[in-house]
Design an enzyme around this catalytic site. Structure first.
Site, PDB file in Angstrom:
ATOM      1  CG  HIS A  88      26.681  71.363  54.371  1.00 55.48           C
ATOM      2  ND1 HIS A  88      26.480  70.997  53.064  1.00 55.48           N
ATOM      3  CD2 HIS A  88      27.874  72.013  54.402  1.00 55.48           C
ATOM      4  CE1 HIS A  88      27.496  71.417  52.334  1.00 55.48           C
ATOM      5  NE2 HIS A  88      28.361  72.024  53.099  1.00 55.48           N
ATOM      6  CG  HIS A 145      26.306  67.668  51.546  1.00 56.87           C
ATOM      7  ND1 HIS A 145      26.815  67.379  52.794  1.00 56.87           N
ATOM      8  CD2 HIS A 145      27.303  68.319  50.879  1.00 56.87           C
ATOM      9  CE1 HIS A 145      28.067  67.800  52.868  1.00 56.87           C
ATOM     10  NE2 HIS A 145      28.392  68.391  51.728  1.00 56.87           N
TER      11      HIS A 145
HETATM   12  P1  AMP Z   1      31.569  73.753  52.944  1.00 57.53           P
HETATM   13  O1  AMP Z   1      30.181  74.175  52.607  1.00 57.53           O
HETATM   14  O2  AMP Z   1      32.159  72.762  52.009  1.00 57.53           O
HETATM   15  O3  AMP Z   1      32.480  74.936  53.216  1.00 57.53           O
HETATM   16  O4  AMP Z   1      31.468  72.988  54.334  1.00 57.53           O
HETATM   17  C1  AMP Z   1      30.867  73.583  55.451  1.00 57.53           C
HETATM   18  C2  AMP Z   1      31.100  72.699  56.664  1.00 57.53           C
HETATM   19  O5  AMP Z   1      30.529  71.408  56.443  1.00 57.53           O
HETATM   20  C3  AMP Z   1      32.595  72.465  56.984  1.00 57.53           C
HETATM   21  O6  AMP Z   1      32.770  72.497  58.391  1.00 57.53           O
HETATM   22  C4  AMP Z   1      32.830  71.086  56.442  1.00 57.53           C
HETATM   23  O7  AMP Z   1      33.889  70.400  57.065  1.00 57.53           O
HETATM   24  C5  AMP Z   1      31.488  70.411  56.734  1.00 57.53           C
HETATM   25  N1  AMP Z   1      31.284  69.233  55.886  1.00 57.53           N
HETATM   26  C6  AMP Z   1      31.431  69.156  54.548  1.00 57.53           C
HETATM   27  N2  AMP Z   1      31.209  67.901  54.107  1.00 57.53           N
HETATM   28  C7  AMP Z   1      30.907  67.167  55.206  1.00 57.53           C
HETATM   29  C8  AMP Z   1      30.574  65.792  55.421  1.00 57.53           C
HETATM   30  N3  AMP Z   1      30.507  64.921  54.412  1.00 57.53           N
HETATM   31  N4  AMP Z   1      30.323  65.384  56.689  1.00 57.53           N
HETATM   32  C9  AMP Z   1      30.374  66.257  57.723  1.00 57.53           C
HETATM   33  N5  AMP Z   1      30.694  67.564  57.589  1.00 57.53           N
HETATM   34  C10 AMP Z   1      30.949  68.011  56.354  1.00 57.53           C
END
Ligand code: AMP
Length: 280
Positions: free
Chosen positions: A37, A34
């Site tokens: 990311h 999204h």
């Molecule tokens: P995930 O795919 O949930 O493991 O997240 C991958 C990376 O994206 C991690 O560093 C998260 O902290 C970051 N992330 C997830 N959601 C958001 C968001 N809404 N805004 C900024 N970074 C995000």
């Protein structure tokens, strides 16, 4: 964008980039990308000459009753999004063995006491699993920098601590939380929410912001935590925790200019939401 799914091919490409003197940045994700990311990829683009995004749903960080099998998998849409941003390499390991071939070495890698509070308390072993996958990705990639979201504040903190010990030259970059227009922090798990829950979910962030104002007036942490908890419960959230901590994940001292963070996790129907707000 080069897409790789085996460790052998990945290592080969990394060695090539290294021999060409590229500045490599790494953006680890679990996919279902999204705008949150994508904001990390954009930051990485600005700060390095080659950006690598990884998509790997890491089984080690899921508890046995958690959503590993149902976690959203949207690879072709993810590839399109990364291609539009000119991401250089996507590493999407095709199996666990393409990441964890040296799992024995990682037995002793533990998140420690600060991995057992907040989300670690409700998800035992979660952060040990996170650190293991990130350790392996850092070891395979040897990036110059790696970008993580502040949205997962505790995760970011623990990764920074781990990197300080094992990868001292690596720069960890913190990226701000991207929200939808109603304030709800973007998350892959938001796709589990039905229409009614999607309307309620943004209230989570609003209650946290209101809680920070309440603390400023009351100057009383315990009373404020109770106030926020009651407010969340009134709005159909099941509260996992509400906690005011400093940047070291320790008890806050009021009436100082130190950075303070309000961290919370709630459940809305079956979906876990986490969020945090920094203030001083
Ligand atoms: P995930 O795919 O949930 O493991 O997240 C991958 C990376 O994206 C991690 O560093 C998260 O902290 C970051 N992330 C997830 N959601 C958001 C968001 N809404 N805004 C900024 N970074 C995000």
């Amino acid at each position: 964008m080069i897409i790789l799914d085996t460790q052998k091919d990945y290592k080969k490409h990394i060695n090539l980039l290294k021999s060409q003197g590229e500045i490599i940045s790494l953006v680890p994700t679990m996919g279902n990308l999204h705008d949150g990311h994508l904001s990390l990829v954009k930051i990485a683009k600005k700060k390095s000459s080659k950006v690598i995004t990884t998509i790997f749903i890491n089984p080690l960080q899921f508890g046995k009753d958690e959503d590993f099998t149902s976690y959203p998998r949207t690879m072709s849409q993810d590839v399109d999004k990364l291609q539009k941003l000119n991401c250089d390499i996507l590493f999407a390991p095709k199996s666990k063995n393409e990441v964890f071939n040296k799992i024995d070495n990682l037995k002793n890698l533990k998140a420690g006491p600060k991995g057992n509070i907040l989300c670690g308390k409700i998800r035992p072993g979660h952060f040990d699993g996170v650190l293991k996958v990130i350790y392996m990705l850092f070891q395979l990639t040897e990036p110059d920098l790696s970008v993580f979201g502040v949205k997962d504040f505790q995760q970011l903190y623990l990764i920074k601590q781990m990197a300080k010990i094992y990868f001292p030259k690596l720069k960890i970059i913190s990226a701000p939380t991207i929200r939808n227009k109603n304030g709800l922090a973007l998350s892959s798990r938001n796709s589990y929410l039905d229409k009614t829950s999607m309307e309620i979910a943004p209230v989570f962030y609003k209650i946290l912001l209101d809680g920070i104002n309440y603390l400023k007036n009351s100057n009383n942490v315990e009373e404020t935590v109770n106030y926020i908890t009651t407010n969340l419960e009134k709005n159909s959230f099941l509260v996992n925790y509400v906690s005011f901590l400093n940047a070291e994940l320790e008890k806050i001292k009021l009436n100082t200019s130190d950075k303070k963070i309000l961290l919370s996790s709630v459940k809305l129907e079956q979906t876990r939401l986490i969020d945090n707000v920094e203030f001083s």
